[in-house]
Design a protein around this motif. Structure first.
Motif, PDB file in Angstrom:
ATOM      1  N   ILE A  33       0.688  -1.363   0.172  1.00  0.00           N
ATOM      2  CA  ILE A  33       0.031  -0.039  -0.165  1.00  0.00           C
ATOM      3  C   ILE A  33       0.961   1.246   0.033  1.00  0.00           C
ATOM      4  CG2 ILE A  33      -1.871  -1.330   1.227  1.00  0.00           C
ATOM      5  CD1 ILE A  33      -1.029   0.402   3.843  1.00  0.00           C
ATOM      6  N   GLY A  34       0.174   2.319  -0.327  1.00  0.00           N
ATOM      7  CA  GLY A  34       1.081   3.640  -0.472  1.00  0.00           C
ATOM      8  C   GLY A  34       0.442   4.402  -1.473  1.00  0.00           C
ATOM      9  N   HIS A  35       1.041   5.753  -1.534  1.00  0.00           N
ATOM     10  CA  HIS A  35       0.430   6.480  -2.565  1.00  0.00           C
ATOM     11  C   HIS A  35       0.971   6.287  -3.980  1.00  0.00           C
ATOM     12  CE1 HIS A  35       4.272   8.414  -2.145  1.00  0.00           C
ATOM     13  NE2 HIS A  35       4.065   8.895  -0.894  1.00  0.00           N
ATOM     14  N   ASN A  36       0.531   6.914  -4.998  1.00  0.00           N
ATOM     15  CA  ASN A  36       1.150   6.681  -6.369  1.00  0.00           C
ATOM     16  C   ASN A  36       2.744   7.030  -6.282  1.00  0.00           C
ATOM     17  OD1 ASN A  36      -1.312   5.554  -7.587  1.00  0.00           O
ATOM     18  ND2 ASN A  36      -2.032   7.521  -8.240  1.00  0.00           N
ATOM     19  N   GLY A  37       3.462   6.418  -6.934  1.00  0.00           N
ATOM     20  CA  GLY A  37       5.077   6.850  -6.918  1.00  0.00           C
ATOM     21  C   GLY A  37       5.766   6.512  -5.661  1.00  0.00           C
ATOM     22  N   SER A  38       5.231   5.711  -4.728  1.00  0.00           N
ATOM     23  CA  SER A  38       5.844   5.383  -3.619  1.00  0.00           C
ATOM     24  C   SER A  38       6.765   4.158  -3.628  1.00  0.00           C
ATOM     25  CB  SER A  38       4.639   5.017  -2.169  1.00  0.00           C
ATOM     26  OG  SER A  38       4.058   3.758  -2.827  1.00  0.00           O
ATOM     27  N   GLY A  39       6.690   3.363  -4.735  1.00  0.00           N
ATOM     28  CA  GLY A  39       7.699   2.254  -5.095  1.00  0.00           C
ATOM     29  C   GLY A  39       6.971   0.921  -4.896  1.00  0.00           C
ATOM     30  N   LYS A  40       5.660   0.881  -4.981  1.00  0.00           N
ATOM     31  CA  LYS A  40       5.044  -0.345  -5.019  1.00  0.00           C
ATOM     32  C   LYS A  40       5.162  -1.193  -6.103  1.00  0.00           C
ATOM     33  CE  LYS A  40       1.062   1.374  -4.451  1.00  0.00           C
ATOM     34  NZ  LYS A  40       1.349   2.819  -4.807  1.00  0.00           N
ATOM     35  N   ALA A 193       0.349  -8.492  -3.359  1.00  0.00           N
ATOM     36  CA  ALA A 193      -0.420  -7.603  -4.466  1.00  0.00           C
ATOM     37  C   ALA A 193      -0.596  -5.988  -4.042  1.00  0.00           C
ATOM     38  CB  ALA A 193      -1.916  -7.974  -4.760  1.00  0.00           C
ATOM     39  N   VAL A 194      -0.329  -5.224  -5.058  1.00  0.00           N
ATOM     40  CA  VAL A 194      -0.467  -3.665  -4.952  1.00  0.00           C
ATOM     41  C   VAL A 194      -2.117  -3.601  -4.786  1.00  0.00           C
ATOM     42  CG1 VAL A 194      -0.390  -1.543  -5.975  1.00  0.00           C
ATOM     43  CG2 VAL A 194       1.632  -3.245  -5.926  1.00  0.00           C
ATOM     44  N   ILE A 195      -2.499  -2.830  -3.574  1.00  0.00           N
ATOM     45  CA  ILE A 195      -3.618  -2.653  -3.337  1.00  0.00           C
ATOM     46  C   ILE A 195      -3.908  -1.214  -3.017  1.00  0.00           C
ATOM     47  CG2 ILE A 195      -5.906  -3.206  -2.046  1.00  0.00           C
ATOM     48  CD1 ILE A 195      -4.503  -5.816  -1.740  1.00  0.00           C
ATOM     49  N   HIS A 196      -4.926  -0.644  -3.624  1.00  0.00           N
ATOM     50  CA  HIS A 196      -5.174   0.945  -3.407  1.00  0.00           C
ATOM     51  C   HIS A 196      -6.172   0.975  -2.453  1.00  0.00           C
ATOM     52  CE1 HIS A 196      -2.259   3.103  -5.635  1.00  0.00           C
ATOM     53  NE2 HIS A 196      -2.492   2.253  -6.704  1.00  0.00           N
ATOM     54  N   ASP A 197      -7.108   0.184  -2.062  1.00  0.00           N
ATOM     55  CA  ASP A 197      -8.409   0.236  -1.293  1.00  0.00           C
ATOM     56  C   ASP A 197      -7.903  -0.262   0.103  1.00  0.00           C
ATOM     57  OD1 ASP A 197     -10.886  -0.230   0.104  1.00  0.00           O
ATOM     58  OD2 ASP A 197     -11.618  -0.032  -1.992  1.00  0.00           O
ATOM     59  N   ILE A 198      -7.511   0.853   0.854  1.00  0.00           N
ATOM     60  CA  ILE A 198      -7.232   0.346   2.275  1.00  0.00           C
ATOM     61  C   ILE A 198      -8.072  -0.467   3.017  1.00  0.00           C
ATOM     62  CG2 ILE A 198      -7.942   2.658   3.496  1.00  0.00           C
ATOM     63  CD1 ILE A 198      -4.845   0.795   4.305  1.00  0.00           C
ATOM     64  N   ASN A 199      -9.381  -0.359   2.747  1.00  0.00           N
ATOM     65  CA  ASN A 199     -10.555  -1.028   3.519  1.00  0.00           C
ATOM     66  C   ASN A 199     -10.195  -2.450   2.901  1.00  0.00           C
ATOM     67  OD1 ASN A 199     -11.538   0.980   5.251  1.00  0.00           O
ATOM     68  ND2 ASN A 199     -12.362   1.797   3.604  1.00  0.00           N
ATOM     69  N   ARG A 232      -2.041   8.701   8.267  1.00  0.00           N
ATOM     70  CA  ARG A 232      -1.571  10.056   7.902  1.00  0.00           C
ATOM     71  C   ARG A 232      -0.230  10.171   7.000  1.00  0.00           C
ATOM     72  NH1 ARG A 232      -1.993  12.744  12.072  1.00  0.00           N
ATOM     73  NH2 ARG A 232      -4.145  13.307  11.742  1.00  0.00           N
ATOM     74  N   HIS A 233       0.925   9.408   7.886  1.00  0.00           N
ATOM     75  CA  HIS A 233       1.974   9.319   7.316  1.00  0.00           C
ATOM     76  C   HIS A 233       2.186   8.570   5.999  1.00  0.00           C
ATOM     77  CE1 HIS A 233       6.436   7.571   8.330  1.00  0.00           C
ATOM     78  NE2 HIS A 233       6.332   8.740   7.447  1.00  0.00           N
ATOM     79  N   ILE A 234       1.395   7.326   5.820  1.00  0.00           N
ATOM     80  CA  ILE A 234       1.276   6.760   4.484  1.00  0.00           C
ATOM     81  C   ILE A 234       0.783   7.656   3.482  1.00  0.00           C
ATOM     82  CG2 ILE A 234       0.233   4.692   3.124  1.00  0.00           C
ATOM     83  CD1 ILE A 234       0.169   3.446   6.354  1.00  0.00           C
ATOM     84  N   TYR A 235      -0.503   8.185   3.650  1.00  0.00           N
ATOM     85  CA  TYR A 235      -1.094   8.778   2.599  1.00  0.00           C
ATOM     86  C   TYR A 235      -1.200  10.373   2.253  1.00  0.00           C
ATOM     87  CZ  TYR A 235      -3.061   4.120   1.948  1.00  0.00           C
ATOM     88  OH  TYR A 235      -3.088   2.674   1.369  1.00  0.00           O
ATOM     89  N   ASP A 236      -0.849  11.112   3.433  1.00  0.00           N
ATOM     90  CA  ASP A 236      -0.447  12.528   3.461  1.00  0.00           C
ATOM     91  C   ASP A 236      -2.133  13.090   3.596  1.00  0.00           C
ATOM     92  OD1 ASP A 236       1.856  13.228   3.681  1.00  0.00           O
ATOM     93  OD2 ASP A 236       2.313  12.968   1.535  1.00  0.00           O
TER      94      ASP A 236
END
Length: 255
Positions: A33-40, A193-199, A232-236
């Motif tokens: 998980i992480g924002h776009n461009g974080s290295g996933k 897996a790279v997953i954008h939906d945190i839930n 907050r640290h992960i996603y700003d």
């Protein structure tokens, strides 16, 4: 087990993934998980041998991945990239059959496991209705499920998927996450897996690895990451946590 030892990746102008150490075991579902461009995606490409580490070592079942032949590696690890091509004049069934290439010295050489693996992959992804259709007439979500079926037909102990939920509707997102969880927890495969939906990630994954600006900042069970400061640290972004109405003890994150 996949073992990463101080491995990273950089270009001539930028560090895309700072050196990190991690391991991935069979029987567990890992979410990146992480924002776009974080290295996933960069991390997945290192594991899939699409990138060569700028430093460090990556091992698969105690063998350095750069020492394995393509066939040896394909029998161990299957990878679904973020963007898959639309292949003209190929049916869905033909694509799924390609998942068996590493198990055959000559295409369709009578390997008795071929048909069983293909049937299992189609059944698990509920794609039987598409098998006779050309890929280019299927919707994006239908094609995605067929690609996942091809991945499962490869029948490897390690599975990598970059944003497997892209283009899927909510029903099939849930079904894919349930399937990946089942493959790890019941079939003893290792799923990353790279997953954008945190839930969805916190509900179905056994372990989450959070990346930010090319650095691994957390590697924890989902419950430990359901913390407003960590999120907050992960996603700003400020996220609120609320109790899931149907699952006591489960929290959901909303902005």
């Amino acid at each position: 087990m996949i073992q990463i030892e101080n491995a990273g990746f950089q270009t001539s102008s930028k560090t895309l993934l700072h050196p990190l150490t991690a391991r991935f075991e069979r029987g567990r579902f890992y979410g990146l998980i992480g924002h776009n461009g974080s290295g996933k995606s960069t991390l997945l490409k290192l594991l899939a041998r699409e990138h060569t580490p700028s430093q460090g070592i990556i091992s698969l079942d105690k063998a350095r991945i750069d020492t394995l032949s393509n066939r040896q590696y394909a029998r161990k690890l299957a990878y679904l990239p973020q963007y898959t091509p639309v292949i003209p004049d190929m049916t869905a069934l033909e694509l799924v059959e390609l998942g068996r290439y590493s198990w055959n010295s000559i295409w369709r050489n009578g390997n008795p496991d071929n048909d069983a693996a293909i049937k299992r992959a189609i059944a698990l992804t509920d794609t039987e209705a598409f098998m006779s259709s050309p890929l280019d007439v299927l919707s994006g979500g239908e094609r995605q499920r067929v690609w996942i079926a091809m991945l499962l037909a490869q029948n490897t102990p390690y599975i990598l998927l970059d944003e497997p939920l892209a283009a899927l509707d909510l029903k099939h997102q849930l079904e894919v996450m349930q399937l990946l969880h089942r493959l790890a927890n019941e079939e003893n495969q290792c799923v990353i897996a790279v997953i954008h939906d945190i839930n969805l990630a916190t509900r179905y994954c056994d372990q989450l690895l959070a990346l930010r600006a090319g650095r691994l900042i957390y590697a924890e069970p989902p419950g430990a990451l359901l913390d407003t400061e960590k999120l907050r640290h992960i996603y700003d972004v400020d996220l609120q946590l609320v109790a899931h109405p149907a699952h006591p003890g489960v929290q959901l994150a909303f902005n």
